[in-house]
Design a protein around this motif. Structure first.
Motif, short mmCIF file in Angstrom:
data_model
loop_
_atom_site.label_atom_id
_atom_site.label_comp_id
_atom_site.label_asym_id
_atom_site.label_seq_id
_atom_site.Cartn_x
_atom_site.Cartn_y
_atom_site.Cartn_z
N GLU A 142 0.84 -1.20 0.00
CA GLU A 142 0.00 0.00 0.00
C GLU A 142 0.87 1.24 0.00
O GLU A 142 1.91 1.28 0.65
CB GLU A 142 -0.91 0.01 1.22
CG GLU A 142 -2.03 -0.99 1.14
CD GLU A 142 -3.04 -0.83 2.26
OE1 GLU A 142 -2.94 0.14 3.03
OE2 GLU A 142 -3.93 -1.67 2.35
N CYS A 143 0.41 2.25 -0.74
CA CYS A 143 1.10 3.53 -0.78
C CYS A 143 0.07 4.62 -1.05
O CYS A 143 -1.04 4.33 -1.49
CB CYS A 143 2.20 3.51 -1.84
SG CYS A 143 1.62 3.27 -3.52
N PRO A 144 0.42 5.87 -0.78
CA PRO A 144 -0.50 6.97 -1.06
C PRO A 144 -0.84 7.05 -2.55
O PRO A 144 -0.05 6.64 -3.40
CB PRO A 144 0.28 8.21 -0.61
CG PRO A 144 1.32 7.70 0.32
CD PRO A 144 1.66 6.32 -0.16
N GLU A 145 -2.01 7.59 -2.85
CA GLU A 145 -2.48 7.72 -4.23
C GLU A 145 -1.45 8.40 -5.14
O GLU A 145 -1.19 7.96 -6.25
CB GLU A 145 -3.79 8.53 -4.28
CG GLU A 145 -4.98 7.80 -3.72
CD GLU A 145 -5.55 6.76 -4.67
OE1 GLU A 145 -5.38 6.90 -5.89
OE2 GLU A 145 -6.17 5.81 -4.17
N GLU A 146 -0.88 9.50 -4.65
CA GLU A 146 0.09 10.26 -5.47
C GLU A 146 1.31 9.42 -5.79
O GLU A 146 1.81 9.41 -6.92
CB GLU A 146 0.50 11.53 -4.72
CG GLU A 146 1.32 12.46 -5.57
CD GLU A 146 1.58 13.80 -4.88
OE1 GLU A 146 2.75 14.20 -4.82
OE2 GLU A 146 0.61 14.41 -4.41
N ARG A 147 1.82 8.68 -4.81
CA ARG A 147 2.98 7.80 -5.01
C ARG A 147 2.64 6.69 -6.00
O ARG A 147 3.43 6.34 -6.86
CB ARG A 147 3.43 7.21 -3.67
CG ARG A 147 4.56 6.23 -3.75
CD ARG A 147 5.88 6.89 -4.07
NE ARG A 147 6.95 5.91 -3.91
CZ ARG A 147 8.02 5.87 -4.68
NH1 ARG A 147 8.19 6.77 -5.59
NH2 ARG A 147 8.93 4.96 -4.51
N ALA A 148 1.42 6.15 -5.91
CA ALA A 148 0.99 5.09 -6.82
C ALA A 148 0.99 5.61 -8.26
O ALA A 148 1.43 4.91 -9.18
CB ALA A 148 -0.39 4.59 -6.43
N LYS A 149 0.53 6.84 -8.46
CA LYS A 149 0.51 7.42 -9.80
C LYS A 149 1.93 7.59 -10.35
O LYS A 149 2.18 7.35 -11.52
CB LYS A 149 -0.22 8.77 -9.79
CG LYS A 149 -1.71 8.62 -9.62
CD LYS A 149 -2.40 9.96 -9.58
CE LYS A 149 -3.88 9.81 -9.30
NZ LYS A 149 -4.56 11.10 -9.19
N GLU A 150 2.86 8.00 -9.48
CA GLU A 150 4.26 8.15 -9.91
C GLU A 150 4.84 6.80 -10.35
O GLU A 150 5.50 6.71 -11.38
CB GLU A 150 5.11 8.69 -8.75
CG GLU A 150 4.86 10.13 -8.39
CD GLU A 150 5.66 10.56 -7.17
OE1 GLU A 150 6.55 9.82 -6.72
OE2 GLU A 150 5.37 11.65 -6.65
N LEU A 151 4.58 5.77 -9.54
CA LEU A 151 5.12 4.44 -9.84
C LEU A 151 4.50 3.88 -11.12
O LEU A 151 5.18 3.23 -11.90
CB LEU A 151 4.89 3.49 -8.66
CG LEU A 151 5.68 3.81 -7.40
CD1 LEU A 151 5.22 2.93 -6.25
CD2 LEU A 151 7.18 3.64 -7.63
N GLU A 152 3.21 4.14 -11.33
CA GLU A 152 2.54 3.71 -12.56
C GLU A 152 3.14 4.40 -13.76
O GLU A 152 3.41 3.76 -14.79
CB GLU A 152 1.05 3.99 -12.48
CG GLU A 152 0.29 3.08 -11.55
CD GLU A 152 -1.17 3.46 -11.41
OE1 GLU A 152 -1.75 4.04 -12.36
OE2 GLU A 152 -1.73 3.19 -10.33
N ALA A 153 3.38 5.70 -13.66
CA ALA A 153 3.94 6.48 -14.76
C ALA A 153 5.35 5.99 -15.12
O ALA A 153 5.75 6.01 -16.29
CB ALA A 153 3.97 7.95 -14.40
N ASP A 154 6.10 5.54 -14.10
CA ASP A 154 7.46 5.05 -14.33
C ASP A 154 7.50 3.58 -14.76
O ASP A 154 8.56 3.04 -15.05
CB ASP A 154 8.31 5.23 -13.07
CG ASP A 154 8.58 6.70 -12.76
OD1 ASP A 154 8.47 7.54 -13.69
OD2 ASP A 154 8.88 7.01 -11.59
N GLY A 155 6.34 2.91 -14.76
CA GLY A 155 6.26 1.53 -15.23
C GLY A 155 6.65 0.47 -14.22
O GLY A 155 7.00 -0.64 -14.61
N PHE A 156 6.59 0.80 -12.94
CA PHE A 156 6.98 -0.17 -11.91
C PHE A 156 5.79 -0.95 -11.35
O PHE A 156 5.95 -2.06 -10.86
CB PHE A 156 7.70 0.53 -10.75
CG PHE A 156 9.04 1.07 -11.15
CD1 PHE A 156 10.06 0.25 -11.56
CD2 PHE A 156 9.28 2.44 -11.11
CE1 PHE A 156 11.30 0.75 -11.93
CE2 PHE A 156 10.52 2.96 -11.47
CZ PHE A 156 11.52 2.12 -11.88
N VAL A 157 4.60 -0.36 -11.39
CA VAL A 157 3.41 -1.04 -10.85
C VAL A 157 2.29 -0.99 -11.87
O VAL A 157 2.31 -0.20 -12.79
CB VAL A 157 2.93 -0.44 -9.52
CG1 VAL A 157 3.99 -0.61 -8.46
CG2 VAL A 157 2.53 1.01 -9.65
#
Length: 42
Positions: free
Chosen positions: A27-42
């Motif tokens: 679990e991570c904050p919404e903003e962090r999740a968006k960053e990780l998605e944009a970078d292709g990690f999650v």
């Protein structure tokens, strides 16, 4: 908080450089999740 699943291993710089492995979920904050998605990690 949002639950995410790792699709590419990475060292999580915001959590003391913990290595996040493929298929790991955490679990991570919404903003962090968006960053990780944009970078292709999650």
């Amino acid at each position: 908080m949002k639950k995410v699943k790792v699709i590419k291993s990475f060292n999580d710089k915001l959590n003391d450089f913990i290595t996040r492995h493929v298929n790991e979920t955490f679990e991570c904050p919404e903003e962090r999740a968006k960053e990780l998605e944009a970078d292709g990690f999650v």
